[in-house]
Design an enzyme around this catalytic site. Structure first.
Site, PDB file in Angstrom:
ATOM      1  N   ASN A  90      14.394 -11.440 -25.063  1.00 48.37           N
ATOM      2  CA  ASN A  90      14.658 -12.791 -25.537  1.00 48.37           C
ATOM      3  C   ASN A  90      14.069 -13.093 -26.907  1.00 48.37           C
ATOM      4  OD1 ASN A  90      15.112 -15.874 -25.092  1.00 48.37           O
ATOM      5  ND2 ASN A  90      12.915 -15.671 -25.432  1.00 48.37           N
ATOM      6  N   TYR A 156      20.969 -13.944 -39.734  1.00 42.98           N
ATOM      7  CA  TYR A 156      20.665 -14.076 -38.297  1.00 42.98           C
ATOM      8  C   TYR A 156      21.848 -13.620 -37.451  1.00 42.98           C
ATOM      9  CZ  TYR A 156      20.096 -16.616 -33.866  1.00 42.98           C
ATOM     10  OH  TYR A 156      20.014 -16.959 -32.535  1.00 42.98           O
ATOM     11  N   LYS A 160      22.805 -10.790 -34.102  1.00 45.22           N
ATOM     12  CA  LYS A 160      23.413 -11.073 -32.794  1.00 45.22           C
ATOM     13  C   LYS A 160      24.702 -10.267 -32.611  1.00 45.22           C
ATOM     14  CE  LYS A 160      20.079 -13.717 -31.618  1.00 45.22           C
ATOM     15  NZ  LYS A 160      19.098 -13.300 -30.594  1.00 45.22           N
TER      16      LYS A 160
END
Ligand code: NAI
Ligand SMILES: C[C@H](O)[C@@H]1OC(=O)[C@H](O)[C@@H]1O
Length: 251
Positions: A90, A156, A160
Site C-alpha cells: 500500500n 505518479y 500506477k
C-alpha cells in the site's frame, strides 16, 4: 467478522490513510497484522489501537524504498508470527507538479517508493510464500491513475501504470504456487496524500462533482475489497485490478 483468522498480514504504509483502514479491518477480521511505515512510533501507535480492539498486531518500521529495511520487515514478521500469508503493498506517495517542471529527483523519489517498494516487497512476499508452500495473497495498491490521465500527476500515474502490469506479470508467474496477485484501483479517497491539492479553493467541490457516487471515498470503502482479495473467496481471481472509485472509471 473473522474471515482472516489464523492469517498473518503485512500492510505497508499503514500508519494512516488507506493502509491504516485496511490494517484495522484486518485486525477485526482476526488476522495477525503487521503495521508498517517510516515512523516507528506511529507503527506502534496503530498496532496498539488494533490490540486495544482485541486484535493481534505489531508495528515494524520500514522505509519501503530501502531493500535492507524491506528484508528487516519480513524477517521480523517471520520471527514474530512464523509465516506470512497476506501482503498489501500500500505504501505510496504522490507529488503534484506540471510535467514540464518535474525534476529528476522527484521522479526518482516517487519511483523508489511506489515502484521499487511495491516490486521488492512483492518479491520477498512471493519468495516466502513459495517457501511456505501454502499459497498466499499479494494485493498491490494501484489507482484509477493506472487507466486515466490526471494533469500534474504524470510522475505518479506512470508508477500506477507500472503496478498494473507488474500485478499481471507477478500473477502469471506465481499462479502455479497458488499465490494470488491482484491490485486495488482506488478512486479519489479523502486522505493526506491529496491534502495540499484539495486545500486549493474549489478543488474539493470540483472533484466531488466528477464522482458519480457523489462523494470522495474513505479508507473504509476499500477495506472490504482488501478483505475479499485476502480471503479464499477470491482464490480464482488473479492478475486483475478491482476498482473502488465511486463510478469514476464508468464514465
Ligand atoms: N488517496 C487517494 O485518492 C488514492 C490513493 N492511492 C494509493 O493508496 C496508497 C495509500 O495512500 P493514502 O492512504 O491515500 O495516502 P497517505 O499519504 O495517507 O498514506 C500513505 C502511507 O504510505 C506511507 N509511506 C510513504 N512513503 C513511505 C515509504 N518510503 N516507506 C514506507 N511507507 C511510506 C505513509 O507513511 C503513509 O502511511 C498509495 O499507494 C496511493 O498511491 C491510490 C488511488 C487513490
Ligand atoms: C493523488 C491523487 O489525488 C489521488 O491518488 C490517485 O491515485 C487518484 O488519482 C487520486 O486522485
Amino acid at each position: 467478522m473473522s474471515r482472516l483468522a489464523g492469517k498473518t498480514a503485512i500492510v505497508t504504509g499503514s500508519t494512516r490513510g488507506i493502509g491504516r483502514g485496511i490494517a484495522e479491518r484486518f485486525g477485526r477480521e482476526g488476522a495477525n497484522v503487521v503495521v508498517s511505515g517510516t515512523n516507528a512510533a506511529l507503527c506502534e501507535e496503530v498496532a496498539a489501537s488494533i490490540r486495544k480492539e482485541g486484535g493481534s498486531a505489531i508495528g515494524i518500521a520500514c522505509n519501503i524504498a530501502d531493500l535492507d529495511q524491506i528484508n528487516h520487515l519480513y524477517d521480523k514478521t517471520l520471527e514474530t508470527y512464523g509465516e506470512i500469508n497476506i501482503v498489501v503493498n500500500n505504501a505510496g506517495i504522490a507529488i503534484f507538479k506540471p510535467f514540464v517542471e518535474v525534476e529528476p529527483e522527484t521522479v526518482r523519489k516517487i519511483w523508489d517508493v511506489n515502484l521499487f517498494g511495491t516490486f521488492f516487497s512483492g518479491q520477498r512476499a512471493a519468495k516466502e510464500m513459495i517457501r511456505q508452500g501454502k499459497g498466499g495473497k499479494i494485493i498491490n495498491m494501484s489507482s484509477i491513475s493506472e487507466e486515466v490521465g490526471t494533469a500534474h500527476l504524470t510522475q505518479y500515474a506512470m508508477t500506477k501504470g507500472g503496478i498494473k502490469i507488474m500485478t499481471k506479470c507477478m500473477a502469471l508467474e506465481l499462479a502455479e504456487h497458488g499465490i494470488n496477485v491482484n491490485a486495488i484501483g482506488a478512486g479519489v479517497i479523502d486522505t493526506d496524500i491529496s491534502m495540499e491539492e484539495f486545500a486549493k479553493p474549489g478543488m474539493r467541490e470540483e472533484t466531488v462533482k466528477r464522482i458519480p457516487w457523489g462523494r470522495m471515498g474513505a479508507p473504509e470503502d476499500l477495506a472490504g475489497t482488501a478483505v475479499f482479495l485476502a480471503h479464499e473467496d477470491s482464490d480464482y481471481i488473479t492478475g486483475t485490478t478491482v476498482y473502488v472509485d465511486g463510478g469514476l472509471l464508468a464514465m
